[in-house]
Design an enzyme around this catalytic site. Structure first.
Site, mmCIF file in Angstrom:
data_model
loop_
_atom_site.group_PDB
_atom_site.id
_atom_site.type_symbol
_atom_site.label_atom_id
_atom_site.label_comp_id
_atom_site.label_asym_id
_atom_site.label_seq_id
_atom_site.Cartn_x
_atom_site.Cartn_y
_atom_site.Cartn_z
ATOM 1 N N ASP A 40 32.405 -37.729 -17.349
ATOM 2 C CA ASP A 40 31.543 -36.942 -16.465
ATOM 3 C C ASP A 40 30.622 -35.974 -17.188
ATOM 4 O O ASP A 40 30.063 -35.070 -16.578
ATOM 5 C CB ASP A 40 32.422 -36.138 -15.496
ATOM 6 C CG ASP A 40 33.426 -35.240 -16.214
ATOM 7 O OD1 ASP A 40 33.271 -35.012 -17.432
ATOM 8 O OD2 ASP A 40 34.368 -34.760 -15.561
ATOM 9 N N GLU A 76 36.839 -44.498 -16.950
ATOM 10 C CA GLU A 76 37.323 -43.382 -16.143
ATOM 11 C C GLU A 76 36.386 -43.145 -14.954
ATOM 12 O O GLU A 76 35.928 -42.047 -14.686
ATOM 13 C CB GLU A 76 37.483 -42.108 -16.975
ATOM 14 C CG GLU A 76 38.380 -41.075 -16.297
ATOM 15 C CD GLU A 76 38.430 -39.750 -17.047
ATOM 16 O OE1 GLU A 76 39.530 -39.397 -17.513
ATOM 17 O OE2 GLU A 76 37.392 -39.080 -17.166
ATOM 18 N N GLU A 91 29.983 -31.613 -13.500
ATOM 19 C CA GLU A 91 30.677 -32.886 -13.712
ATOM 20 C C GLU A 91 30.807 -33.735 -12.453
ATOM 21 O O GLU A 91 30.705 -34.970 -12.520
ATOM 22 C CB GLU A 91 32.053 -32.622 -14.329
ATOM 23 C CG GLU A 91 32.007 -32.159 -15.777
ATOM 24 C CD GLU A 91 31.813 -30.668 -15.933
ATOM 25 O OE1 GLU A 91 31.768 -30.191 -17.090
ATOM 26 O OE2 GLU A 91 31.702 -29.962 -14.904
ATOM 27 N N HIS A 131 37.999 -23.193 -20.401
ATOM 28 C CA HIS A 131 36.601 -23.348 -20.819
ATOM 29 C C HIS A 131 35.628 -23.636 -19.681
ATOM 30 O O HIS A 131 34.422 -23.538 -19.872
ATOM 31 C CB HIS A 131 36.488 -24.477 -21.850
ATOM 32 C CG HIS A 131 36.565 -25.852 -21.229
ATOM 33 N ND1 HIS A 131 37.767 -26.426 -20.890
ATOM 34 C CD2 HIS A 131 35.601 -26.736 -20.878
ATOM 35 C CE1 HIS A 131 37.530 -27.630 -20.372
ATOM 36 N NE2 HIS A 131 36.239 -27.837 -20.350
ATOM 37 N N ARG A 149 32.907 -24.015 -16.881
ATOM 38 C CA ARG A 149 31.783 -23.154 -16.501
ATOM 39 C C ARG A 149 32.087 -22.339 -15.253
ATOM 40 O O ARG A 149 31.773 -21.164 -15.170
ATOM 41 C CB ARG A 149 30.530 -24.007 -16.267
ATOM 42 C CG ARG A 149 29.757 -24.358 -17.502
ATOM 43 C CD ARG A 149 28.415 -25.001 -17.140
ATOM 44 N NE ARG A 149 27.641 -25.307 -18.339
ATOM 45 C CZ ARG A 149 27.727 -26.427 -19.014
ATOM 46 N NH1 ARG A 149 28.575 -27.367 -18.629
ATOM 47 N NH2 ARG A 149 26.986 -26.633 -20.097
ATOM 48 N N HIS A 203 37.809 -22.148 -27.228
ATOM 49 C CA HIS A 203 36.627 -23.001 -27.147
ATOM 50 C C HIS A 203 35.488 -22.366 -27.924
ATOM 51 O O HIS A 203 35.393 -21.145 -28.039
ATOM 52 C CB HIS A 203 36.242 -23.194 -25.675
ATOM 53 C CG HIS A 203 35.327 -24.343 -25.434
ATOM 54 N ND1 HIS A 203 33.964 -24.258 -25.564
ATOM 55 C CD2 HIS A 203 35.578 -25.621 -25.043
ATOM 56 C CE1 HIS A 203 33.402 -25.419 -25.277
ATOM 57 N NE2 HIS A 203 34.365 -26.273 -24.968
#
Length: 387
Positions: free
Chosen positions: A104, A126, A140, A211, A213, A243
Protein backbone atom coordinates in the site's frame (compact mmCIF):
# COMPACT_ATOMS: atom_id res chain seq x y z
CA UNK A 1 -4.14 -12.33 -25.22
CA UNK A 2 -0.61 -12.88 -23.99
CA UNK A 3 1.96 -13.25 -26.75
CA UNK A 4 4.77 -14.36 -24.47
CA UNK A 5 6.72 -17.35 -25.88
CA UNK A 6 6.55 -20.19 -23.37
CA UNK A 7 10.26 -21.08 -23.78
CA UNK A 8 11.43 -17.56 -22.86
CA UNK A 9 11.60 -16.60 -19.18
CA UNK A 10 8.96 -14.16 -18.02
CA UNK A 11 10.57 -10.79 -17.34
CA UNK A 12 9.06 -9.72 -14.03
CA UNK A 13 9.86 -6.25 -12.69
CA UNK A 14 9.50 -6.15 -8.89
CA UNK A 15 9.17 -2.57 -7.65
CA UNK A 16 9.95 -1.85 -4.00
CA UNK A 17 10.93 1.20 -2.02
CA UNK A 18 10.37 0.51 1.66
CA UNK A 19 11.63 -2.02 4.15
CA UNK A 20 8.21 -3.77 4.48
CA UNK A 21 8.03 -4.12 0.70
CA UNK A 22 11.49 -5.68 0.62
CA UNK A 23 10.54 -8.11 3.37
CA UNK A 24 7.35 -9.20 1.62
CA UNK A 25 8.70 -9.30 -1.94
CA UNK A 26 11.97 -11.04 -1.00
CA UNK A 27 10.43 -14.54 -1.05
CA UNK A 28 8.98 -13.84 -4.51
CA UNK A 29 12.28 -12.43 -5.79
CA UNK A 30 14.29 -15.37 -4.42
CA UNK A 31 11.86 -17.89 -5.90
CA UNK A 32 11.93 -16.17 -9.30
CA UNK A 33 15.73 -16.02 -9.31
CA UNK A 34 15.81 -19.78 -8.66
CA UNK A 35 13.29 -20.57 -11.41
CA UNK A 36 14.15 -20.96 -15.13
CA UNK A 37 10.64 -19.69 -15.90
CA UNK A 38 11.31 -16.16 -14.62
CA UNK A 39 13.81 -13.36 -14.99
CA UNK A 40 13.34 -11.01 -12.02
CA UNK A 41 14.29 -7.36 -12.39
CA UNK A 42 14.26 -5.78 -8.93
CA UNK A 43 13.92 -2.00 -8.87
CA UNK A 44 14.38 -0.05 -5.63
CA UNK A 45 13.00 3.49 -5.51
CA UNK A 46 14.82 4.58 -2.36
CA UNK A 47 11.67 5.58 -0.46
CA UNK A 48 13.30 4.06 2.67
CA UNK A 49 16.82 4.20 1.26
CA UNK A 50 18.94 3.62 4.38
CA UNK A 51 16.69 0.98 5.94
CA UNK A 52 16.26 -0.77 2.59
CA UNK A 53 19.83 -1.09 1.42
CA UNK A 54 21.08 -2.46 4.74
CA UNK A 55 18.86 -5.51 4.40
CA UNK A 56 18.61 -6.46 0.71
CA UNK A 57 21.88 -8.39 0.78
CA UNK A 58 20.81 -10.23 3.94
CA UNK A 59 17.58 -11.22 2.20
CA UNK A 60 19.55 -12.41 -0.85
CA UNK A 61 17.75 -10.05 -3.16
CA UNK A 62 19.74 -8.61 -6.08
CA UNK A 63 18.49 -5.09 -6.83
CA UNK A 64 19.43 -4.46 -10.43
CA UNK A 65 18.17 -0.86 -10.60
CA UNK A 66 18.29 1.74 -7.80
CA UNK A 67 16.48 5.06 -8.06
CA UNK A 68 16.92 8.02 -5.72
CA UNK A 69 13.57 9.75 -5.32
CA UNK A 70 13.61 11.06 -1.77
CA UNK A 71 14.04 14.74 -0.97
CA UNK A 72 14.07 16.31 2.47
CA UNK A 73 10.51 16.79 3.80
CA UNK A 74 8.97 16.52 0.33
CA UNK A 75 5.21 16.40 -0.07
CA UNK A 76 3.41 13.19 -1.06
CA UNK A 77 2.36 14.79 -4.34
CA UNK A 78 5.99 15.54 -5.23
CA UNK A 79 7.12 12.03 -4.29
CA UNK A 80 4.31 10.41 -6.29
CA UNK A 81 5.03 12.49 -9.39
CA UNK A 82 8.75 11.74 -9.26
CA UNK A 83 8.13 8.01 -8.76
CA UNK A 84 5.69 7.70 -11.67
CA UNK A 85 8.05 9.58 -14.00
CA UNK A 86 11.20 7.65 -13.11
CA UNK A 87 9.52 4.23 -12.96
CA UNK A 88 7.92 4.92 -16.33
CA UNK A 89 11.37 5.56 -17.81
CA UNK A 90 12.72 2.30 -16.34
CA UNK A 91 9.77 0.30 -17.69
CA UNK A 92 10.16 1.76 -21.19
CA UNK A 93 13.84 0.84 -21.15
CA UNK A 94 13.47 -2.74 -19.87
CA UNK A 95 9.99 -3.68 -21.20
CA UNK A 96 9.04 -6.29 -18.59
CA UNK A 97 6.25 -8.78 -19.22
CA UNK A 98 4.65 -7.86 -15.89
CA UNK A 99 5.21 -5.54 -12.96
CA UNK A 100 4.90 -6.80 -9.37
CA UNK A 101 4.02 -4.39 -6.55
CA UNK A 102 3.32 -5.10 -2.90
CA UNK A 103 0.97 -3.61 -0.36
CA UNK A 104 0.00 0.00 0.00
CA UNK A 105 2.96 2.37 -0.23
CA UNK A 106 3.44 5.35 -2.52
CA UNK A 107 6.01 3.25 -4.37
CA UNK A 108 3.41 0.51 -4.94
CA UNK A 109 0.83 2.99 -6.22
CA UNK A 110 3.32 4.71 -8.52
CA UNK A 111 4.61 1.37 -9.79
CA UNK A 112 1.12 0.21 -10.69
CA UNK A 113 0.25 3.53 -12.31
CA UNK A 114 3.45 3.65 -14.36
CA UNK A 115 2.82 0.07 -15.51
CA UNK A 116 -0.78 0.93 -16.43
CA UNK A 117 0.43 3.87 -18.52
CA UNK A 118 2.91 1.56 -20.29
CA UNK A 119 0.22 -1.12 -20.81
CA UNK A 120 2.14 -3.68 -18.73
CA UNK A 121 0.02 -6.03 -16.58
CA UNK A 122 0.31 -5.68 -12.81
CA UNK A 123 0.49 -8.34 -10.11
CA UNK A 124 -0.42 -7.05 -6.64
CA UNK A 125 1.02 -9.00 -3.71
CA UNK A 126 -1.01 -8.59 -0.49
CA UNK A 127 -4.09 -7.39 -2.33
CA UNK A 128 -7.54 -6.76 -0.90
CA UNK A 129 -6.76 -5.39 2.56
CA UNK A 130 -9.31 -2.76 3.59
CA UNK A 131 -10.27 -0.71 6.63
CA UNK A 132 -13.28 0.85 4.92
CA UNK A 133 -12.08 4.34 5.93
CA UNK A 134 -10.52 6.01 2.91
CA UNK A 135 -8.13 8.25 4.85
CA UNK A 136 -7.17 5.82 7.63
CA UNK A 137 -4.47 4.68 7.36
CA UNK A 138 -3.41 7.68 5.29
CA UNK A 139 -2.61 7.45 2.42
CA UNK A 140 -2.36 3.66 2.41
CA UNK A 141 -6.06 2.84 2.28
CA UNK A 142 -6.58 4.93 -0.85
CA UNK A 143 -3.39 3.53 -2.38
CA UNK A 144 -4.69 -0.03 -2.03
CA UNK A 145 -8.05 0.83 -3.56
CA UNK A 146 -6.42 2.57 -6.54
CA UNK A 147 -3.91 -0.23 -7.13
CA UNK A 148 -6.78 -2.72 -7.32
CA UNK A 149 -8.26 -0.84 -10.25
CA UNK A 150 -5.03 -1.35 -12.22
CA UNK A 151 -4.23 -4.95 -11.27
CA UNK A 152 -4.49 -8.14 -13.32
CA UNK A 153 -3.36 -10.66 -10.65
CA UNK A 154 -4.71 -9.97 -7.17
CA UNK A 155 -2.75 -12.13 -4.69
CA UNK A 156 -4.84 -11.86 -1.53
CA UNK A 157 -3.32 -13.06 1.76
CA UNK A 158 -6.63 -14.26 3.25
CA UNK A 159 -10.11 -15.28 2.16
CA UNK A 160 -11.51 -12.10 3.72
CA UNK A 161 -9.17 -9.96 1.61
CA UNK A 162 -10.22 -11.90 -1.49
CA UNK A 163 -13.89 -11.23 -0.68
CA UNK A 164 -13.22 -7.50 -0.44
CA UNK A 165 -11.98 -7.57 -4.03
CA UNK A 166 -14.82 -9.58 -5.51
CA UNK A 167 -17.32 -7.45 -3.61
CA UNK A 168 -15.78 -4.42 -5.34
CA UNK A 169 -16.32 -5.95 -8.78
CA UNK A 170 -12.98 -7.63 -9.46
CA UNK A 171 -13.44 -10.74 -11.60
CA UNK A 172 -13.17 -13.83 -9.34
CA UNK A 173 -10.85 -15.58 -11.78
CA UNK A 174 -8.29 -12.82 -11.21
CA UNK A 175 -8.26 -13.14 -7.39
CA UNK A 176 -6.04 -15.77 -5.72
CA UNK A 177 -5.79 -16.52 -1.99
CA UNK A 178 -2.14 -17.31 -1.28
CA UNK A 179 -1.35 -16.53 2.36
CA UNK A 180 0.99 -13.67 3.18
CA UNK A 181 4.59 -13.67 1.97
CA UNK A 182 5.67 -12.05 5.25
CA UNK A 183 5.25 -15.47 6.88
CA UNK A 184 7.43 -17.05 4.18
CA UNK A 185 10.19 -14.56 4.92
CA UNK A 186 9.90 -14.68 8.70
CA UNK A 187 10.26 -18.46 8.74
CA UNK A 188 13.18 -18.25 6.29
CA UNK A 189 14.99 -15.63 8.37
CA UNK A 190 14.54 -17.46 11.67
CA UNK A 191 15.82 -20.64 10.04
CA UNK A 192 18.94 -18.71 8.99
CA UNK A 193 19.50 -17.88 12.66
CA UNK A 194 21.77 -14.88 12.09
CA UNK A 195 19.90 -12.18 14.01
CA UNK A 196 20.64 -10.72 17.45
CA UNK A 197 17.88 -9.67 19.83
CA UNK A 198 17.87 -6.08 21.10
CA UNK A 199 16.64 -7.14 24.56
CA UNK A 200 19.30 -7.09 27.26
CA UNK A 201 17.64 -8.06 30.57
CA UNK A 202 15.49 -10.79 32.03
CA UNK A 203 12.57 -8.44 32.62
CA UNK A 204 9.21 -8.74 30.87
CA UNK A 205 10.04 -7.84 27.28
CA UNK A 206 7.86 -5.40 25.34
CA UNK A 207 8.59 -4.55 21.69
CA UNK A 208 7.13 -1.25 20.47
CA UNK A 209 6.97 0.26 16.98
CA UNK A 210 5.42 3.67 16.23
CA UNK A 211 5.50 5.58 12.96
CA UNK A 212 2.04 6.03 11.36
CA UNK A 213 1.29 9.47 9.94
CA UNK A 214 -2.14 9.52 11.55
CA UNK A 215 -0.52 8.88 14.95
CA UNK A 216 2.14 11.56 14.70
CA UNK A 217 1.90 14.63 16.89
CA UNK A 218 -0.14 14.70 20.10
CA UNK A 219 -1.36 11.09 19.79
CA UNK A 220 2.20 9.82 19.63
CA UNK A 221 3.21 12.06 22.49
CA UNK A 222 0.44 10.54 24.60
CA UNK A 223 1.54 7.03 23.73
CA UNK A 224 5.08 8.00 24.72
CA UNK A 225 3.78 9.00 28.14
CA UNK A 226 1.97 5.65 28.38
CA UNK A 227 5.25 3.83 27.75
CA UNK A 228 6.98 5.72 30.55
CA UNK A 229 4.19 4.62 32.89
CA UNK A 230 4.70 1.00 31.87
CA UNK A 231 8.46 1.28 32.32
CA UNK A 232 7.96 2.76 35.80
CA UNK A 233 6.68 -0.64 36.98
CA UNK A 234 10.31 -1.69 37.22
CA UNK A 235 9.78 -5.21 35.85
CA UNK A 236 9.55 -4.31 32.16
CA UNK A 237 12.15 -3.79 29.42
CA UNK A 238 10.73 -1.81 26.51
CA UNK A 239 12.62 -1.82 23.21
CA UNK A 240 11.57 0.79 20.66
CA UNK A 241 13.42 0.97 17.32
CA UNK A 242 13.15 4.65 16.37
CA UNK A 243 11.83 5.32 12.89
CA UNK A 244 14.01 7.60 10.78
CA UNK A 245 11.18 10.11 10.25
CA UNK A 246 11.91 13.46 11.95
CA UNK A 247 8.20 13.73 12.76
CA UNK A 248 8.53 10.56 14.87
CA UNK A 249 11.87 11.37 16.48
CA UNK A 250 10.96 14.95 17.36
CA UNK A 251 8.04 13.63 19.42
CA UNK A 252 9.39 10.43 20.97
CA UNK A 253 12.94 11.41 21.87
CA UNK A 254 11.94 14.16 24.35
CA UNK A 255 9.34 11.85 25.93
CA UNK A 256 11.39 8.65 26.23
CA UNK A 257 15.10 9.32 26.06
CA UNK A 258 16.88 8.52 29.31
CA UNK A 259 13.98 6.70 31.01
CA UNK A 260 14.96 3.58 32.91
CA UNK A 261 13.42 0.47 31.39
CA UNK A 262 13.15 1.98 27.88
CA UNK A 263 15.76 1.21 25.23
CA UNK A 264 15.60 3.47 22.19
CA UNK A 265 17.56 1.87 19.37
CA UNK A 266 18.21 2.74 15.76
CA UNK A 267 16.07 0.85 13.21
CA UNK A 268 16.99 -2.81 13.42
CA UNK A 269 18.07 -4.83 10.44
CA UNK A 270 15.46 -7.41 9.56
CA UNK A 271 17.43 -10.35 10.92
CA UNK A 272 17.87 -8.57 14.25
CA UNK A 273 14.26 -7.42 14.27
CA UNK A 274 13.04 -10.98 13.72
CA UNK A 275 15.24 -12.20 16.59
CA UNK A 276 13.91 -9.39 18.82
CA UNK A 277 10.33 -10.24 17.93
CA UNK A 278 10.96 -13.91 18.64
CA UNK A 279 12.32 -13.07 22.11
CA UNK A 280 9.67 -10.52 23.20
CA UNK A 281 6.68 -11.23 25.42
CA UNK A 282 4.33 -8.54 24.10
CA UNK A 283 4.08 -6.32 21.02
CA UNK A 284 2.68 -2.78 20.92
CA UNK A 285 2.55 -1.50 17.36
CA UNK A 286 0.89 0.76 14.81
CA UNK A 287 2.61 -1.16 12.00
CA UNK A 288 0.82 -3.38 9.54
CA UNK A 289 3.23 -6.23 8.95
CA UNK A 290 3.92 -6.92 12.61
CA UNK A 291 0.23 -7.69 13.06
CA UNK A 292 0.90 -10.65 10.76
CA UNK A 293 4.31 -11.67 12.10
CA UNK A 294 3.49 -11.61 15.82
CA UNK A 295 0.79 -14.34 15.68
CA UNK A 296 3.22 -16.59 13.79
CA UNK A 297 5.45 -16.54 16.85
CA UNK A 298 2.61 -16.64 19.43
CA UNK A 299 3.21 -13.06 20.55
CA UNK A 300 0.10 -11.08 21.64
CA UNK A 301 -0.15 -7.79 19.75
CA UNK A 302 -1.81 -4.57 20.88
CA UNK A 303 -2.56 -2.50 17.78
CA UNK A 304 -2.18 1.22 18.48
CA UNK A 305 -4.63 2.37 15.82
CA UNK A 306 -8.33 3.10 15.45
CA UNK A 307 -8.68 0.92 12.32
CA UNK A 308 -6.87 -2.06 10.87
CA UNK A 309 -6.78 -3.52 7.38
CA UNK A 310 -5.80 -6.84 8.99
CA UNK A 311 -8.89 -7.70 11.07
CA UNK A 312 -8.20 -11.43 10.84
CA UNK A 313 -5.71 -11.26 13.71
CA UNK A 314 -8.23 -9.39 15.87
CA UNK A 315 -11.03 -11.81 14.97
CA UNK A 316 -8.78 -14.78 15.79
CA UNK A 317 -7.97 -13.28 19.19
CA UNK A 318 -4.23 -12.92 18.46
CA UNK A 319 -4.37 -9.11 18.41
CA UNK A 320 -6.42 -6.32 19.96
CA UNK A 321 -7.30 -3.05 18.26
CA UNK A 322 -7.02 -0.68 21.24
CA UNK A 323 -6.66 2.79 19.72
CA UNK A 324 -4.21 5.42 20.92
CA UNK A 325 -5.60 6.62 24.25
CA UNK A 326 -2.82 6.37 26.87
CA UNK A 327 -5.16 4.81 29.44
CA UNK A 328 -6.14 2.09 26.99
CA UNK A 329 -2.50 1.44 26.14
CA UNK A 330 -1.48 1.09 29.78
CA UNK A 331 -4.58 -0.88 30.82
CA UNK A 332 -4.34 -3.47 28.06
CA UNK A 333 -0.59 -3.91 28.43
CA UNK A 334 -0.82 -4.32 32.21
CA UNK A 335 -3.57 -6.93 31.86
CA UNK A 336 -1.47 -9.06 29.53
CA UNK A 337 1.68 -8.65 31.60
CA UNK A 338 -0.07 -9.58 34.86
CA UNK A 339 -2.81 -12.06 33.86
CA UNK A 340 -1.30 -15.40 32.71
CA UNK A 341 -4.66 -16.81 31.60
CA UNK A 342 -5.44 -13.80 29.40
CA UNK A 343 -1.92 -13.89 28.01
CA UNK A 344 -2.15 -17.60 27.12
CA UNK A 345 -5.50 -17.02 25.43
CA UNK A 346 -3.99 -14.52 22.99
CA UNK A 347 -0.67 -16.32 22.57
CA UNK A 348 -2.39 -19.57 21.57
CA UNK A 349 -4.90 -18.00 19.15
CA UNK A 350 -2.94 -19.09 16.07
CA UNK A 351 -1.91 -17.38 12.85
CA UNK A 352 -4.57 -16.63 10.21
CA UNK A 353 -2.09 -15.28 7.65
CA UNK A 354 -0.59 -18.33 6.03
CA UNK A 355 1.72 -21.33 6.10
CA UNK A 356 4.91 -19.98 4.55
CA UNK A 357 4.16 -21.10 0.97
CA UNK A 358 2.64 -17.91 -0.46
CA UNK A 359 5.50 -17.16 -2.86
CA UNK A 360 5.29 -20.65 -4.36
CA UNK A 361 1.57 -20.18 -5.02
CA UNK A 362 2.18 -16.77 -6.62
CA UNK A 363 4.84 -18.13 -8.98
CA UNK A 364 2.75 -21.16 -9.89
CA UNK A 365 -0.19 -18.99 -10.92
CA UNK A 366 1.90 -16.56 -12.96
CA UNK A 367 3.79 -19.40 -14.68
CA UNK A 368 0.53 -21.18 -15.50
CA UNK A 369 -1.10 -18.10 -16.99
CA UNK A 370 1.88 -17.09 -19.14
CA UNK A 371 2.45 -20.68 -20.30
CA UNK A 372 -1.24 -21.10 -21.17
CA UNK A 373 -1.34 -17.82 -23.12
CA UNK A 374 -4.32 -16.62 -21.08
CA UNK A 375 -5.51 -13.01 -21.23
CA UNK A 376 -3.33 -10.75 -19.10
CA UNK A 377 -5.38 -7.57 -19.40
CA UNK A 378 -7.55 -6.08 -16.67
CA UNK A 379 -10.93 -7.48 -15.70
CA UNK A 380 -13.42 -7.78 -18.55
CA UNK A 381 -16.46 -7.65 -16.34
CA UNK A 382 -17.74 -5.48 -13.55
CA UNK A 383 -17.89 -1.71 -13.15
CA UNK A 384 -14.27 -1.14 -14.25
CA UNK A 385 -14.39 -3.13 -17.49
CA UNK A 386 -11.74 -2.33 -20.11
CA UNK A 387 -13.70 -4.09 -22.81
Amino acid sequence: MSTHPSAVPVRAMLVLGTRPEAIKLAPVARAMAASPQFEPIVVTTGQHREMLHQMLGMLRVDARIALDVMRSRQQLSDLTARLVRELGEVMREHRPDLVVVQGDTTTALAGALAAFYEKIPVAHVEAGLRTGVLDNPFPEELNRCLISRMTRWHFAPTRAAARHLTDEGVAPEQVFTTGNTVIDNLLWVLAEGNGTSAFRTGAKRVLVTLHRRENQGERMRGMGRALTRLAARGDVEIVLPLHKSPAVRDVLLPELDGHAGIRLVEPLGYLDFAATLAECDLVLTDSGGIQEEAPSLSKPALVLRTTTERPEAVEAGAARLIGTDPEAVVGNAVQLLDDPAEYRKMASAGNPFGDGRAAARILAQLAEDFAADVPVGLTTSGPYSTA
